[in-house]
Motif scaffolding. Structure first.
Motif, PDB file in Angstrom:
ATOM      1  N   ARG A 198     -31.348 -62.541  58.219  1.00 20.49           N
ATOM      2  CA  ARG A 198     -31.700 -62.917  56.847  1.00 20.49           C
ATOM      3  C   ARG A 198     -31.314 -61.817  55.862  1.00 20.49           C
ATOM      4  NH1 ARG A 198     -37.672 -65.854  57.203  1.00 20.49           N
ATOM      5  NH2 ARG A 198     -37.059 -67.505  58.664  1.00 20.49           N
ATOM      6  N   ALA A 199     -31.560 -60.574  56.252  1.00 13.65           N
ATOM      7  CA  ALA A 199     -31.217 -59.450  55.369  1.00 13.65           C
ATOM      8  C   ALA A 199     -29.715 -59.431  55.095  1.00 13.65           C
ATOM      9  CB  ALA A 199     -31.669 -58.137  56.011  1.00 13.65           C
ATOM     10  N   HIS A 200     -28.905 -59.625  56.124  1.00 11.64           N
ATOM     11  CA  HIS A 200     -27.446 -59.620  55.949  1.00 11.64           C
ATOM     12  C   HIS A 200     -26.991 -60.797  55.080  1.00 11.64           C
ATOM     13  CE1 HIS A 200     -25.845 -56.354  58.478  1.00 11.64           C
ATOM     14  NE2 HIS A 200     -26.948 -56.514  59.189  1.00 11.64           N
ATOM     15  N   LEU A 243     -23.677 -53.277  50.465  1.00 11.86           N
ATOM     16  CA  LEU A 243     -24.495 -52.374  51.271  1.00 11.86           C
ATOM     17  C   LEU A 243     -25.797 -52.025  50.546  1.00 11.86           C
ATOM     18  CD1 LEU A 243     -24.812 -50.725  53.824  1.00 11.86           C
ATOM     19  CD2 LEU A 243     -23.487 -48.883  52.750  1.00 11.86           C
ATOM     20  N   ASN A 244     -25.724 -51.840  49.238  1.00 10.44           N
ATOM     21  CA  ASN A 244     -26.950 -51.568  48.483  1.00 10.44           C
ATOM     22  C   ASN A 244     -27.933 -52.730  48.601  1.00 10.44           C
ATOM     23  OD1 ASN A 244     -26.159 -49.041  47.585  1.00 10.44           O
ATOM     24  ND2 ASN A 244     -25.212 -49.826  45.720  1.00 10.44           N
ATOM     25  N   TYR A 245     -27.413 -53.952  48.490  1.00 13.14           N
ATOM     26  CA  TYR A 245     -28.278 -55.129  48.648  1.00 13.14           C
ATOM     27  C   TYR A 245     -28.878 -55.175  50.053  1.00 13.14           C
ATOM     28  CZ  TYR A 245     -27.046 -57.402  44.222  1.00 13.14           C
ATOM     29  OH  TYR A 245     -26.911 -57.724  42.896  1.00 13.14           O
ATOM     30  N   LEU A 246     -28.061 -54.871  51.054  1.00 12.10           N
ATOM     31  CA  LEU A 246     -28.549 -54.930  52.428  1.00 12.10           C
ATOM     32  C   LEU A 246     -29.664 -53.919  52.650  1.00 12.10           C
ATOM     33  CD1 LEU A 246     -28.495 -55.907  55.321  1.00 12.10           C
ATOM     34  CD2 LEU A 246     -26.618 -54.309  55.768  1.00 12.10           C
ATOM     35  N   ASN A 247     -29.474 -52.686  52.181  1.00 14.38           N
ATOM     36  CA  ASN A 247     -30.502 -51.674  52.385  1.00 14.38           C
ATOM     37  C   ASN A 247     -31.789 -52.019  51.644  1.00 14.38           C
ATOM     38  OD1 ASN A 247     -29.147 -49.918  54.176  1.00 14.38           O
ATOM     39  ND2 ASN A 247     -27.963 -49.037  52.493  1.00 14.38           N
ATOM     40  N   ARG A 248     -31.670 -52.667  50.472  1.00 14.65           N
ATOM     41  CA  ARG A 248     -32.873 -53.125  49.773  1.00 14.65           C
ATOM     42  C   ARG A 248     -33.548 -54.249  50.557  1.00 14.65           C
ATOM     43  NH1 ARG A 248     -30.251 -52.491  44.461  1.00 14.65           N
ATOM     44  NH2 ARG A 248     -30.103 -54.743  44.139  1.00 14.65           N
ATOM     45  N   ALA A 249     -32.742 -55.154  51.117  1.00 18.14           N
ATOM     46  CA  ALA A 249     -33.303 -56.255  51.910  1.00 18.14           C
ATOM     47  C   ALA A 249     -34.003 -55.739  53.160  1.00 18.14           C
ATOM     48  CB  ALA A 249     -32.197 -57.236  52.284  1.00 18.14           C
ATOM     49  N   ILE A 250     -33.434 -54.723  53.778  1.00 21.01           N
ATOM     50  CA  ILE A 250     -34.049 -54.131  54.974  1.00 21.01           C
ATOM     51  C   ILE A 250     -35.437 -53.598  54.643  1.00 21.01           C
ATOM     52  CG2 ILE A 250     -33.895 -52.129  56.513  1.00 21.01           C
ATOM     53  CD1 ILE A 250     -30.809 -52.632  56.496  1.00 21.01           C
ATOM     54  N   ASP A 251     -35.571 -52.921  53.516  1.00 23.27           N
ATOM     55  CA  ASP A 251     -36.874 -52.391  53.111  1.00 23.27           C
ATOM     56  C   ASP A 251     -37.826 -53.505  52.691  1.00 23.27           C
ATOM     57  OD1 ASP A 251     -36.239 -49.755  53.636  1.00 23.27           O
ATOM     58  OD2 ASP A 251     -35.447 -49.387  51.631  1.00 23.27           O
ATOM     59  N   ALA A 252     -37.331 -54.473  51.917  1.00 23.18           N
ATOM     60  CA  ALA A 252     -38.191 -55.547  51.415  1.00 23.18           C
ATOM     61  C   ALA A 252     -38.718 -56.423  52.541  1.00 23.18           C
ATOM     62  CB  ALA A 252     -37.438 -56.396  50.397  1.00 23.18           C
ATOM     63  N   LEU A 253     -37.885 -56.666  53.556  1.00 23.98           N
ATOM     64  CA  LEU A 253     -38.298 -57.504  54.677  1.00 23.98           C
ATOM     65  C   LEU A 253     -38.989 -56.716  55.779  1.00 23.98           C
ATOM     66  CD1 LEU A 253     -35.127 -59.778  55.009  1.00 23.98           C
ATOM     67  CD2 LEU A 253     -37.296 -60.357  53.936  1.00 23.98           C
ATOM     68  N   GLY A 254     -38.992 -55.378  55.653  1.00 21.23           N
ATOM     69  CA  GLY A 254     -39.661 -54.544  56.642  1.00 21.23           C
ATOM     70  C   GLY A 254     -39.031 -54.601  58.013  1.00 21.23           C
TER      71      GLY A 254
END
Length: 719
Positions: free
Chosen positions: A495-497, A607-618
């Motif tokens: 989902r993050a990707h 990549l910026n979006y992905l790293n934000r998604a990784i943090d937001a989705l935990g």
């Protein structure tokens, strides 16, 4: 860094396969820092010669050993075997390492804080050499892991349990922590009948219900159970209470006779008695803190060391293995694990618990691993070991006494508690609670990072799409959650990707149709959707797959410009046409980007979006290739594709105008170009029927690709 040992002469070169600097002698040990693959072979860069001489390439010459530092040595195979073997100096294992204080985001030192943060994927150490007491040195590498805590563990567990009782059902509270909501564990209580699965996925207790009744508590990770389709069966109709299709899971346990049993349980309201529940890991279900009790100071399981020696030596003493001979602490452990029996063979039962033979008790291991026991650490107070060795020496022959005396010399090196306590503020005394590390891992195991049946909220999406208005997010949130279900984005990392790619491609939902007022040669089939579906063939393919009319009229085509089909069509391209679910689960961002873009345009933004998604989705615990927000070319599937390798070189080439990667470096460009040449050579430099190279016209390069790559490589290498 590691030392490498060489059994033969070895050449040191300026660069892999480059000019020879000098020759290392036989049996030299050197230190290698960076290791890289060149021409399918490993090469290592020297950082220290460890006092080794460096022979000149010509007789009578001289070469300064310092010139070898930074040079490269071959680490591959020659004459059927390795030219070098990795070794670790024994002195490394005689050290106590206390990590230094780290700086926080403001640059302030954290030395005043108790505990040292360790991120998932950080290297904490290396397996050490295992030297058995027999004295022979082995090449086995092993690691000894302990988890311990001071008295605050009791309050910590209580806090987790209280937090779950107050907030477990509140999604916003999980979002504040950056964790996905929903239980992650399946608990099967005692006296639960495991069901049989019959034709048409009908479940029944069968005729052997009592023999299929559990006598132990088992706790499973739902994600781990979900790894195999053979272990999960969803009901065909929606449950009226939970408003979703409830699943049955295939599990294993043991019955009252100690026989292994296997069958199915319903995740909620199981009809077979007992109790089956979905639990939160943070509740620390079935973890049991045992009260502190006296224990043998020499760390046997008995009340005194002589009683342990009686047991081990098989002396003729009454009931040497009985529960009454155990220490008060181990009596607690025994009673918590073994609920039946007379206790006359308690020591045997505890010792055999982990074996899988007929006299073992492997089904009790999970319960035993959840016991949290307080006793003095074995890594403190060396006098207790002297007590043990003295008692052993009284009953040993001369040969055994020599072995014991030799082993006693190791004791001072094994005791480190006081040294660490002196260097780490807040470090507890040696009487600590011990927690089984496997139990902790099993309790929080994320398996395949499952987010199945867990929708995301607008608040979470807002943390990723930071420029989109709340009204836009509300417009898209339902379509996104429906898409996750329909296209089986079951893992959090997939989902993050996906979110990272669609947010970049659509400029956060603001661009859902191909821009430009000028007519296109392929109009009216211009790009539409969050990952723009373009050309008639793709419109027809999506229509055939989805069953939605998106071709008959311009109005039908414009469905792709709005939710839900702007999202659904993007997922169709992502999951079906490009097949990117598996690469997403593998955390291969570079390959996902290359598959969608064709190269690496917009790489940094994605990549910026992905790293934000990784943090937001935990989902940091689910990462595979992400290294503190960065991905390595050589770890991606892109590394093994010619076009992707060429593109990596071009998009990192400071001498070209390709956009998407801000910090271009010659080193990364060279890496991509060289990999393309390696792959082209391996493919035999393919040509078409006219004898012309097949690789041509990529990324606006006029003519064949290989000469272009060789020219750029020559320019960047300065050769």
């Amino acid at each position: 860094m590691f030392q490498w040992y060489f059994s033969n002469l070895l050449r040191v070169r300026k660069k892999p396969n480059g000019q020879i600097i000098g020759i290392l002698p036989q049996r030299a040990s050197v230190t290698v820092g960076k290791v890289q693959t060149t021409g399918k072979s490993p090469w290592g860069q020297l950082t220290d010669l460890q006092g080794a001489l460096l022979y000149p390439t010509e007789a009578g010459g001289y070469v300064d050993p310092s010139t070898a530092i930074g040079g490269w040595i071959f680490l591959g195979q020659e004459n059927g075997g390795p030219v070098a073997q990795q070794s670790v100096p024994a002195t490394m294992f005689d050290k106590v390492i206390v990590p230094t204080a780290s700086a926080d985001a403001t640059g302030a030192q954290q030395s005043n804080k108790v505990g040292i943060p360790v991120k998932a994927g950080d290297i904490m150490g290396h397996p050490g050499r295992f030297d058995p007491l027999a004295g022979n040195v082995t090449r086995d590498r092993r690691v000894h892991i302990e988890v311990f805590c001071d008295d605050s563990i009791v309050e910590f567990l209580s806090y987790g349990q209280e937090w779950i009782s107050r907030n477990g059902a509140l999604k916003d509270k999980w979002e504040e922590l950056g964790l996905p909501p929903g239980p992650t564990l399946l608990r099967i209580d005692r006296d639960t009948i495991l069901y049989h699965r019959g034709a048409g996925d009908q479940f029944s207790a069968g005729t052997d219900a009592q023999s299929n009744k559990t006598a132990v508590i088992q706790v499973y990770s739902l994600a781990e159970l979900g790894r195999s389709k053979d272990n999960v069966c969803a009901e065909k109709t929606e449950d009226p209470i939970s408003k979703r299709k409830v699943s049955w899971y295939q599990v294993e346990a043991a019955n009252a006779l100690g026989h292994a049993i296997k069958g199915w349980v319903r995740e909620a309201n199981h009809p077979g008695g007992g109790m089956v529940t979905r639990e939160f890991a943070q509740k620390w279900v079935d973890f049991n803190v045992l009260p502190a009790e006296p224990h043998d100071t020499a760390h046997t399981i008995f009340a005194t060391t002589p009683q342990w020696i009686d047991y081990m030596s098989k002396d003729e003493v009454p009931e040497p293995a009985s529960r009454e001979k155990l220490s008060p602490l181990m009596q607690q452990v025994y009673d918590a694990v073994f609920r039946t029996g007379n206790g006359k063979q308690a020591a045997d039962e505890l010792s055999a618990m982990s074996t899988t033979e007929s006299d073992g008790y492997p089904w009790l291991m999970q319960g035993a691993s959840r016991l949290i026991v307080k006793h003095e650490s074995e890594w403190s107070n060396p006098s207790k070991w002297q007590e043990l060795y003295s008692a052993l020496g009284e009953r040993s022959d001369a040969k055994s006494k020599l072995a014991l005396e030799a082993d006693q010399q190791r004791i001072p090196k094994l005791v480190w508690w006081d040294e660490v306590k002196a260097g780490v503020p807040g470090f507890p005394g040696p009487d600590v609670y011990h927690i089984n590390p496997i139990a902790i891992v099993g309790n929080f195991l994320s398996g395949h990072c499952s987010c199945k049946d867990t929708p995301i909220s607008v608040a979470v999406l807002q943390r990723i799409a930071t420029r989109a208005s709340e009204s836009i997010l509300n417009e898209y949130i339902d379509a996104i959650n429906d898409t996750f279900v329909k296209y089986k984005f079951d893992s959090c990392i997939s989902r993050a990707h996906f979110l990272a790619q669609i947010l970049h491609e659509s400029a956060e939902f603001s661009a859902t149709v191909e821009s430009g007022k000028d007519a296109k040669s392929y109009d009216p089939w211009r790009g539409r959707g969050l990952i723009q579906v373009t050309y008639e063939a793709n419109y027809l393919a999506y229509e055939a797959y989805s069953g939605e009319d998106v071709t008959s009229t311009l109005t039908a085509m414009k469905k792709l410009e709005m939710a839900p089909h702007s999202v659904l069509s993007a997922a169709w391209f992502y999951a079906v046409l490009a097949g990117l679910i598996d690469p997403s689960n593998a955390d291969d961002f570079m390959w996902v980007t290359r598959s969608i873009n064709g190269a690496y345009t917009g790489y940094d933004d994605r990549l910026n979006y992905l790293n934000r998604a990784i943090d937001a989705l935990g989902v940091r615990s689910c990462l595979v290739l992400n290294r503190n927000g960065v991905y390595l070319f050589e770890e991606s599937r892109a590394y093994n594709e010619k076009r992707a390798s060429c593109a990596w070189g071009m998009w990192n080439d400071p001498g070209l105008s390709k956009t998407g990667i801000f910090h271009k470096t010659a080193a990364e460009a060279i890496k991509g170009y060289r990999r393309y040449l390696e792959l082209d050579d391996a493919a035999g430099r393919p040509v078409d029927s006219h004898g012309s190279p097949k690789d041509r016209g990529w990324y606006r390069v006029t003519g064949p690709i290989r000469p272009f790559v060789e020219k750029r490589l020559q320019s960047l290498s300065g050769v």
